[in-house]
Design an enzyme around this catalytic site. Structure first.
Site, short mmCIF file in Angstrom:
data_model
loop_
_atom_site.label_atom_id
_atom_site.label_comp_id
_atom_site.label_asym_id
_atom_site.label_seq_id
_atom_site.Cartn_x
_atom_site.Cartn_y
_atom_site.Cartn_z
CB THR A 129 -5.91 1.09 -12.19
OG1 THR A 129 -6.88 0.07 -11.99
CG2 THR A 129 -6.51 2.43 -11.81
CD GLU B 79 -6.95 -7.64 -3.10
OE1 GLU B 79 -6.73 -8.11 -1.97
OE2 GLU B 79 -6.15 -6.89 -3.69
CE LYS C 243 -9.87 0.00 -11.00
NZ LYS C 243 -10.24 -1.32 -10.59
CG ASN D 226 -11.37 1.80 -7.40
OD1 ASN D 226 -12.37 1.10 -7.37
ND2 ASN D 226 -10.16 1.29 -7.59
N GLY E 193 -16.09 2.61 10.19
CA GLY E 193 -15.06 1.84 10.90
C GLY E 193 -13.71 2.48 10.72
N GLY F 115 -8.52 0.50 2.91
CA GLY F 115 -7.10 0.30 2.65
C GLY F 115 -6.97 -0.58 1.43
CB CYS G 125 -7.52 -0.84 -5.43
SG CYS G 125 -6.91 -2.40 -6.09
CE LYS H 140 -3.04 1.07 -7.36
NZ LYS H 140 -3.30 1.09 -8.77
CE LYS I 3 -11.86 -7.27 -0.35
NZ LYS I 3 -12.72 -6.76 -1.39
#
Ligand code: UGA
Length: 446
Positions: free
Chosen positions: A129, A163, A215, A219, A264, A268, A271, A274, A334
């Site tokens: 990325t 992930e 990309k 995100n 919630g 985090g 990816c 940032k 996660k």
């Protein structure tokens, strides 16, 4: 003859991509500058927790009993240059220290190390990325520094794997995006992705800047969706509404959809946080800072969630953390991951600890990584042990294991039956029936 493939950088993305390419039938050589990582992967072991990846690696890594042998690893760029027809660059682009922009040093050094070894026509495919505009610059660098000259071509092919679902997302991508400047490059990538394309994965062929932007935009959209519902959670708390019901109702609208609307403690990981910051920084450099100014708000809503969770915990603890025992369930950013990079769960645990609380953390897979980042927190080998003697229990990463906990059994070992659900994922009624006070972000108290 099928092209031979190399994968440069064997972190999350690269290790998965390399194993997936071997699964698709290609001869693959993976490279990393870390000899330890190469030794681990060559032994058929994956240095992180990712469901299904170790099995896939062992199915193909040379030397493993019964393996196809199509997958090997090396630290030598020379070997990579000699071996490969198509080189995927999968190194990471972390946030720069003290800046929003992304650190391109790994990408730059991968290209600089590879180029001198490209002696025959080859396609280099960027997957990292990167800030928009990088591909154009890197393409010029290749032509300039590769002995093959114009024969060393670049394509950009962003990766969208999540992930926890990395293998599935790589073998069966929901879309394939390629930025190319020639028909030859497109043809080669169509060949690489022949199987997912035949299965129906849509292909979007575009130019370099658009491929890079897809990309960052994807995100940013996901981050915005999460912060949107978290902003609604704030309003729900102020107005006495229930964000879980609100999200359910919104999700029935096809145009909105139900996914990524779980309120919630926010997003985090390595990816989303940032990437939105790097995107803002890049828009500023390009002279359109206002276009992405809203992402600053997305970021700040997200970071506020962590502080809010700490405040709810303080309230549940009776106004102060001093002398209070807090059990934290979850450390990974996660579930189904052992990744603690910018983990909201670990951040909350750390804040409470730094404010005098006695924090004990349990996570099914991320204990080792969490301990490395935050060695001063307490760690327990199970949820039950973490909860033993606790005045307050915080549920901060929604592992299935935590949904299956028995509220009565946990109730027997704690000092105070106070549960705060930072992920809106537990069954409130079950916990309340077992005598717990249950509170979740954006929802009514009882
Ligand atoms: C994210 C993207 O989803 C991938 O498409 C992308 O390829 C990847 O980044 C990347 O750039 O490499 P990932 O970081 O694995 O993938 O995690 P997500 O599943 O997107 O979750 C991100 C965070 O959002 C987690 O902390 C999760 O707990 C949080 N989240 C997710 C919520 O708080 N609410 C939701 O409803 C969904």
């Amino acid at each position: 003859m099928a092209p031979k493939i190399t994968v440069i950088g064997t972190g999350y993305l690269g290790a998965t991509h390399a194993a997936a390419m071997a699964e698709l039938g290609f001869e693959v050589l993976g490279l990393d500058i870390s000899p330890e990582k190469i030794a681990t992967l060559s032994a058929g072991e994956v240095p992180m927790y990712e469901p299904g990846l170790e099995e896939l690696l062992r199915k193909h890594v040379a030397g493993h009993p019964g393996a196809s042998g199509r997958l090997r690893f090396t630290t030598s760029y020379e070997e990579v240059g000699e071996f490969g027809d198509i080189h995927f660059v999968c190194v990471n682009t972390p946030q720069k220290h003290g800046e929003y922009a992304c650190d391109m040093s790994y990408v730059d050094s991968a290209f600089a190390s590879l180029a001198p070894h490209l002696r025959r026509p080859a396609l280099v495919v960027g997957k990292s990325t990167v800030p928009v505009g990088s591909a154009e610059r890197l393409a010029a660098l290749l032509t300039e520094q590769a002995p093959a000259g114009e024969g060393a071509e670049l394509a950009w092919n962003p990766e969208f794997l999540r992930e926890g679902f990395a293998v599935q997302d790589t073998l069966h991508p929901d879309r394939i995006v390629i930025g190319v400047t020639s028909e030859r490059a497109e043809k080669q990538l169509r060949e690489v992705y022949e199987r997912p394309l035949a299965e129906g994965s849509p292909l979007v062929v575009t130019d370099f800047p658009t491929a890079e932007l897809v990309k960052a935009a994807a995100n940013s959209f996901l981050a915005t969706k999460i912060s949107f519902i978290n902003a609604m959670a704030e309003v729900c708390e102020a107005a006495g509404g229930d964000v879980a019901k609100l999200a359910e109702a919104l999700g029935h609208d096809d145009r909105i959809g139900p996914k990524f609307l779980r309120a919630g403690i926010g997003f985090g990981g390595g990816c989303l946080p940032k990437d939105i910051r790097a995107f803002m920084a890049r828009a500023g450099e390009l002279g359109s800072p206002q276009a992405l100014a809203f992402l600053r708000e997305v970021d700040s809503i997200n970071m506020r969630r962590r502080g809010h969770m700490v405040e709810l915990a303080r309230e549940a603890a009776g106004g102060s953390f001093l002398g209070v025992r807090v059990a934290v369930l979850g450390a990974a950013f996660k579930p189904d991951s052992d990744d603690v990079r910018d983990s909201p769960a670990l951040n909350v645990a750390g804040q409470i600890h730094l404010q005098g609380g006695q924090v004990t953390v349990y996570d099914p897979k991320a204990m080792e990584n969490a301990r490395r980042v935050f060695p001063t927190l307490g760690y327990a080998p199970s949820a039950l042990e973490a909860a033993r003697g606790a005045d307050v229990v915080l549920h901060l990463t929604e592992w299935r294991e935590f949904r299956e906990l028995d509220p009565a059994a946990l109730g027997e070992v704690v000092t105070g039956r106070h549960l705060l659900d930072g992920r809106n994922a537990l069954d409130a009624d079950r916990w309340r029936e077992a005598g717990w006070t249950y509170r979740a972000l954006g929802r009514p108290r009882a």
